[in-house]
Each structure stands twice: as structure tokens, then as C-alpha cells.
Design an enzyme around this catalytic site. Structure first.
Site, PDB file in Angstrom:
ATOM      1  CG  ASP A 121      -2.004   0.992   1.181  1.00  0.00           C
ATOM      2  OD1 ASP A 121      -2.387   1.392   0.067  1.00  0.00           O
ATOM      3  OD2 ASP A 121      -2.509   1.384   2.256  1.00  0.00           O
ATOM      4  CG  HIS A 128      -4.233  10.607   2.386  1.00  0.00           C
ATOM      5  ND1 HIS A 128      -5.308  10.499   3.241  1.00  0.00           N
ATOM      6  CD2 HIS A 128      -3.344   9.647   2.786  1.00  0.00           C
ATOM      7  CE1 HIS A 128      -5.083   9.516   4.108  1.00  0.00           C
ATOM      8  NE2 HIS A 128      -3.898   8.987   3.851  1.00  0.00           N
ATOM      9  CD  GLU A 194      -6.190   4.972   4.392  1.00  0.00           C
ATOM     10  OE1 GLU A 194      -5.487   4.172   3.742  1.00  0.00           O
ATOM     11  OE2 GLU A 194      -5.719   5.771   5.235  1.00  0.00           O
ATOM     12  CD  GLU A 196      -5.363   2.923  -0.355  1.00  0.00           C
ATOM     13  OE1 GLU A 196      -4.531   2.277  -1.028  1.00  0.00           O
ATOM     14  OE2 GLU A 196      -5.230   3.151   0.855  1.00  0.00           O
ATOM     15  CG  ASP A 228      -5.768   0.460   3.538  1.00  0.00           C
ATOM     16  OD1 ASP A 228      -5.768  -0.654   4.078  1.00  0.00           O
ATOM     17  OD2 ASP A 228      -4.954   1.357   3.814  1.00  0.00           O
ATOM     18  NE  ARG A 232      -7.939   6.693   9.298  1.00  0.00           N
ATOM     19  CZ  ARG A 232      -7.193   6.482   8.225  1.00  0.00           C
ATOM     20  NH1 ARG A 232      -5.928   6.095   8.340  1.00  0.00           N
ATOM     21  NH2 ARG A 232      -7.707   6.628   7.030  1.00  0.00           N
ATOM     22  CD  GLN A 235      -3.191   4.169  10.572  1.00  0.00           C
ATOM     23  OE1 GLN A 235      -4.405   4.167  10.363  1.00  0.00           O
ATOM     24  NE2 GLN A 235      -2.334   4.714   9.741  1.00  0.00           N
ATOM     25  CE  LYS A 248      -3.654   2.146   7.124  1.00  0.00           C
ATOM     26  NZ  LYS A 248      -4.436   3.003   6.227  1.00  0.00           N
ATOM     27  CB  THR A 252      -7.382  -4.765   2.202  1.00  0.00           C
ATOM     28  OG1 THR A 252      -6.522  -4.461   3.310  1.00  0.00           O
ATOM     29  CG2 THR A 252      -7.147  -3.770   1.075  1.00  0.00           C
ATOM     30  CD  GLU A 355      -7.535  12.699   3.715  1.00  0.00           C
ATOM     31  OE1 GLU A 355      -7.777  11.519   3.384  1.00  0.00           O
ATOM     32  OE2 GLU A 355      -6.996  13.533   2.963  1.00  0.00           O
TER      33      GLU A 355
END
Lengths: 409, 409
Positions: A121, A128, A194, A196, A228, A232, A235, A248, A252, A355
Site C-alpha cells: 500500500d 492526503h 480509504e 484507493e 483500505d 485509526r 493505528q 489495517k 482490505t 480527512e
């Protein structure tokens, strides 16, 4: 686009004969035997059955439960199969043998289309990375010193790559509440997505071989969408100094259709101007660059919450592949590398809840009046995308979707 | 140890009938057909051939080019096969059928014994983490705040796990010279090893399942030695914020013999006292803990440079496995997790050149008078280990070795 004999295929279908993405499906009458399928409109072409009916020798690459044998066959075979499939769906003379191989999309179940070898990844959106840096490291430069010199990446867990539609159980784990001295154990409180884009490697390399920028299309078979999923709070407690791990690795998700790289020629575009000179091995100024004009839409419970553009990515997939192999690390058939969260400069182009809600400080308000700082149990998160095709056509990616299930005690 | 009919097996052989590690080998007459082998003394027992000769039904688990089918069969099958093999090499009545299945070790070529699914590397030596912290982050606490609360880990590249003996080409990449503003491109200047111990997962789990501390032996088939080759200059430039990537992904070497966990019962020992209370899911104070008394020796060009003890590791493999799955990440057959560098409190127990030469400031002097801050082209690095077995016997791990080849331009 080439004319097809399929009568009910709309002119503007994102799954017209310019696209022809590959997946793997089962039907109710053979639920344990996945087969290679090619999507056209709202139908799935049983690829091996059709090759056999037509008498096409590529049946041996297609008659498998995953795409891996086709992926391993390399770019000449990919082009030959694509040309053959195009003929199957456009030559009216073949209609009598091809039509019986079409299965309505609503009668198939889609599976993970390839066996994932290694999963990498990246972190290649400047918007970002800047947003995350501002939130997580407010007292330093938002971008780390290395960011404009190389596409930062890390290895993820290949064994938990799942196909779109697989429910995602909220993970348990360690996280430290703000202001707390130590961690506590419990369900993730800041569950995120996320958005992606993923690149699927077909042609392997030998140990020690480096892949130059010009060779992306020799190794990458096609493109999919990736979510993904990210915890948070887990992490942020675990990631110093060796990077994300359990935050993570629980899941996925990937979209079920792999769009051939060959279908994206019209989507190629220049990446954003780089304001720091790259080392020669990453410098794509002399190449036709591999920026890609993919338009993503992220929806939460059916409501669009973001529209990131892949063309805003600072590093291209060609640069990512070249960097990933510059140390001689070999590629294997089935390697998957993802772009990193796709975020644009505007608020409504952000590719994660982190975000969009600015770390929870500015919750989103959904049409039903509820607020979201992060994902709640029962939420369904969906990413779709399309790219310009030849002429005015569109190349569709379908969707990667998943619903959040409550944590298990 | 059980008496064996092999007449030339020394009493103190580390590969006696208490060990019986598994590997995969070829012989010159069938160089492309790897077979499962079991080491006894300086011989390799052709496992499937022997099972067939003896009429043992486990032949179907053994007659494969890798250990994966045996790994997937689970602990009851592992015990049954081990009991059968023990009988083969100890029952004098079986000697006429078993003896023809023994191949001298010097007539076989050893291969990677299993297909690696996911590879995870931990960081579980307090001495190693403290040493690295002191060197890399001299202005902060040597251990990150999370270190004593969880076994820090990250995913590595499964596709570049290679068997012992595979040469390692010095990687190219980006690194920033001390005092330099930007990076340069070139061959790694600080090539290192890390002496580690690896655990091979057999029994998979379902997505969402957590493995408790008590279930290590239900999932882990066996143990090997690992050299996690590291490019320190590439790593230190790239690793903020997502962890090591190209600094590690060029090669990871494993020893060819997988020692069954069942052979290590006498090596179980208490881990060091923990000075921070662990969360209940990681608290092994109520269990028979899985500290392991393995004695490692690291040699550079045949000269011993370090003797780390695995018993000094702060976290046990049971804690690592439990932590790795606490978020519901599934295990697959062939998953490999490594301990992290094994370093002890003393200088001559450090498990990497980085620590032995204190980041190059105190080079090692070798018997030939040359100095080493890091590894040079042509250097051969070997890690061996043994553990106490039943009575006064020893359980050998063999070696993981590799020679450094010059970078390729």
C-alpha cells in the site's frame, strides 16, 4: 466503440466492448466452482465456456477458478485474449455460439478474482499525506522529509484482502484515549475507510531485477478499486516506529472486476507538476507518464460524500512499481499494489473519514440528519469509479462496497 | 532419547530422534521434484517414500513438493506423523524398509520448505529495541511509549523469503548521507543482518477469529531460523511514517529445517519479568509461558561474532500470535512470523551489525585483521542455534546462511 451484437447494451454503458474487465463468478447450479467471467453490460461472459465453444486456444488460460494463470501468461497473451473476446462480442457471425455463454449479472456471485501474493500500500496523494500530517503531527512539517523524493509504501496483509461485499467486522484491539497514560482494550472507536486504486501484477520478475518506468504495462495486468479499511485509534497507538499493522490488517476490500490496463489508454494523463526534482530512476518527465484520469465517488449508505480524482496523485503507478523493485525485490503473479488514499485539494475530494471529518472535529451530516465522525455499525461504504474511454465512451470500474458489522466480544 | 537403529548416529547428535525436523529436498537424479524430507543425523529420510514402503496412510500428507499439505492438516495429524516417523527410525524391525529411504545430507539440495503466505516481523527484544532507539532517536526515550504494552510488528515481503544458501545481492536504493539535504541513489552502504527465530503457521483461522495465548501449539507447526537482511541507510531514510519497506524487502533468509514445536517442550522457559502490566489478552502470567531457551550463534565468515539467547525475548511467540490476530486478521497455512532481532544485555549477545558496531562507530575486528562496521561484498553470515531436548539431548536448528554479492548496476 466497436459495435456489438448485444441488442440491449446502452451506447453509454461503462461496460461496453472497450472495457471488458475480468472477474471470477459462480452460479447457483455450481456454487463451489468459480469460473473466469468477462463483464459486458449487465451480463457476464463465461470466458472458458465461450473460448471452448468458439474453438479458441486460449481456453487453457481461462479455464481456472482464478485469473492467476491468465495473469502469469504475460502481455502478449493478455492482448491476444482481449482481441479474441472483442471479436466474440462484436462479430455477429459468432452470436449463436457466444450468446449462450452470457449469464445475467444478477444471477452470479462474484469472488476474489485472483490469489493475492504480496500486498503493498502506497501513500501517494500529496493532499492526503498533508492532511494526515497536519492532524497527526501538528508541530512538524505536514509532509515527511522523504515524501517528495520517493513514493512511501509498506506491506499490508495479503491474507485479509477480500472481495467487495464481504462484511467487515469492527476490529478489537489496543488504543489509547487522548490524555490517557496507557492503552485500553476494546472495539475500534475510529473506524475508517480509504478510497484507493489497486494495480494487479501479472508478469513476475526474478530476484534482483528492477522494473524501469517504461515497463508498467509489461507487468501490470489491470486495475481495480480498493478500500483500505483503517482503525485509526489502533493505528495511531501502534504505528511508531514500524508503521501500521493491526490498524489495517483486519480487512482490505477490492472490487470484483479487474479493468485491463489496455482499456485505460484514453485515461492516461500527466501527473501534477513535481516541485522537487526526482532521482533519475523515478523521473518520468521523458516518458509518456502514467497519470490516470479516474473519477471516484465515495458513498456512505448510498449518499455521495466525496469525489476524489485519481489524476491528482503525485506519484503514478509506474513510479510506484519502479520504486518497489529498485532494491531487487521480485514481483510475483498476483501481487497487488494500491495507490494510497486518493484525496484532492478540495474538502469534498477527501478519500477518508479522517480527512472528511477532520479527525472527528467536523462531523459529516448525512441526509437522514445523523452525523458521522467515523463509521458506525451498519454503515455501508461504497467506492465507484469511471475513466474516459475511446471517443465519448466511459470505462466503468464497478464498485467496492462493504458493510460494517459490530465487534465480536 | 528413544534408541534408534541408525548405527552411526552419535549419542549427542542435535538431529537425533527427539528432533526430526522437516524440510524439502531434491537429489541429482530428480532435480526438479522437491520432496518432503526429515533430517536424522547427517541423513535425510525421504518421507513419502518411507511412508509408502511402510504402508503408512500419512503418505498423502507427505507426498508433495512443500510442507503445506502437512501444515494444513493440523495438530492431530502433526502428532500422528511425528509418532509414525519416530517408530520408523527406532523400530529395528522396520530397518530393512526404512534404511533404503535415507539419503546422505551431502547428496541433497535443500529448498524453501513451505510456500510463505503472509510474513510478519516483530520487534520483541527489549535489548535490541533499546539499542536501536538509542542510536536512531538519541533525544527521546529509547523505547517507544507502546513498546511494553504490545509486541510491535509489521508485514514484510513474503515473495522474497528465500532458503538458506541463496546469495543476497546488495540492494540499490535511495539513502541520505549524514548532513545531506537530499537523497542520492546507489548501492546500500550499511548492509546488515538480523538474527531472528521464525514460527511457521499450519492451522488457519477464519476471518474474525482471535487466537488465545493457550492455542499457540494448535496453530504453529514449527520453528526455524531467520536472517532479516536489512539495508540500514535505505531503511532510515524511508521508514517515517509507515515503517520499513525497501530496506527489508530485498531478501529474508530462512533455515531449511522446520523443527516441530513438539520437539521444543524441554526448551520452554519463563520469559523475563515484565515491568509493565499487560492487558489481559496478552497476560501470560496464568499460563505455562512460551519463552524458549534457544541458543543462537552468529558467525561472520566462519568467525563467531555473537551468541544471543532467545530466552531474553520480552514477548513470546504465543503473545505475538495472539496480538497478530486480536483484530480478527485470519491466519493462513504458511504464514511466517519472526521474533525480531534477538539481542541480549551483553555486547557479545547483539543480533545485528548495527548494534555490534554501534552504528559503525565501533567496528568489529575479525581474526584476519579486517574491520567490519557493516557487511561487505563476499561476506558470509551464518546463524545457527540449538535448544535443550529431553534429558541431556540437544535439538539442532541447523543454520541459515547467505553470502553477500555485489550490487548490480
Amino acid at each position: 466503440m466497436p459495435a456489438t451484437w448485444l441488442e440491449d447494451l446502452p451506447e453509454d454503458s461503462p461496460f461496453g466492448p472497450d472495457n471488458l474487465p475480468y472477474g471470477c463468478f459462480t452460479t447457483d447450479d455450481a456454487p463451489t466452482s468459480p469460473r473466469v467471467g468477462i463483464r459486458i453490460g449487465d451480463r457476464v461472459l463465461d470466458a472458458a465456456a465461450c473460448a471452448r465453444a468458439v474453438g479458441d486456444p486460449h481456453v487453457e488460460l481461462l479455464d481456472h477458478p482464478t485469473l492467476n494463470p491468465l495473469l502469469a501468461a504475460g502481455p502478449a497473451a493478455w492482448r491476444a485474449v482481449r482481441a479474441a473476446v472483442t471479436t466474440w462480442v462484436t462479430d455477429p457471425g459468432l452470436r449463436p455460439v457466444v450468446q449462450p455463454c452470457l449469464v445475467p449479472l444478477d444471477r452470479v456471485r462474484l469472488h476474489l478474482p485472483f490469489e493475492v501474493a504480496d500486498y503493498v500500500d502506497f501513500y501517494s496523494s500529496e493532499h492526503h499525506a498533508t492532511n494526515v500530517g497536519r492532524m497527526f503531527r501538528p508541530d512538524s512539517d505536514p509532509l515527511p522529509a522523504n515524501w517528495k523524493h520517493l513514493p512511501i509504501g509498506y506491506h499490508g496483509r495479503a491474507g485479509t484482502v477480500v472481495v467487495s461485499g464481504t462484511p467487515v467486522v469492527r476490529p478489537m484491539g489496543q488504543r489509547r484515549a487522548p490524555g490517557s497514560a496507557g492503552p485500553s482494550y476494546g472495539a475500534c472507536l475510529r473506524l475508517d475507510f480509504e478510497a484507493e486504486v489497486g494495480f494487479v501484477v501479472g508478469t513476475p520478475t526474478a530476484l534482483g531485477e528492477r522494473v524501469p518506468l517504461s515497463a508498467l504495462a509489461e507487468h501490470v495486468f489491470g486495475v481495480c478499486l480498493v478500500n483500505d479499511w483503517s482503525a485509526r485509534d489502533i493505528q495511531s497507538w501502534e504505528y511508531v516506529p514500524l508503521g501500521p499493522f493491526l490498524g489495517k490488517s483486519f480487512a482490505t476490500s477490492v472490487s470484483p472486476w479487474i479493468v485491463p490496463l489496455d482499456a485505460l489508454q484514453a485515461a492516461r494523463t500527466a501527473p501534477p507538476a513535481r516541485d522537487v526534482e526526482l532521482l533519475p530512476y523515478l523521473d518520468d518527465s521523458g516518458e509518456q507518464p502514467w497519470g490516470l484520469d479516474l473519477r471516484l465517488t465515495v458513498s456512505l449508505n448510498g449518499h455521495p460524500i466525496s469525489r476524489p480524482r485519481f489524476a491528482d496523485m503525485y506519484y503514478t503507478p509506474a513510479q510506484q512499481l519502479t520504486h518497489m523493485t529498485v532494491n531487487g525485490a521480485r514481483l510475483r503473479t498476483g501481487d497487488l499494489f494500491a495507490s494510497g488514499t486518493v484525496s484532492g485539494p478540495d474538502r469534498e475530494q477527501r478519500g477518508s473519514m479522517l480527512e472528511l471529518s477532520w479527525s472527528g472535529r467536523e462531523p459529516l451530516v448525512l441526509p437522514d440528519g445523523t452525523e458521522r465522525a467515523f463509521l458506525e455499525d451498519g454503515d455501508e461504504l461504497t467506492v465507484t469509479a469511471w475513466a474516459p474511454g475511446p471517443g465519448s465512451s466511459r470505462i466503468g470500474f464497478g464498485e467496492v462496497t462493504g458493510r460494517v458489522l459490530p465487534a465480536r466480544d
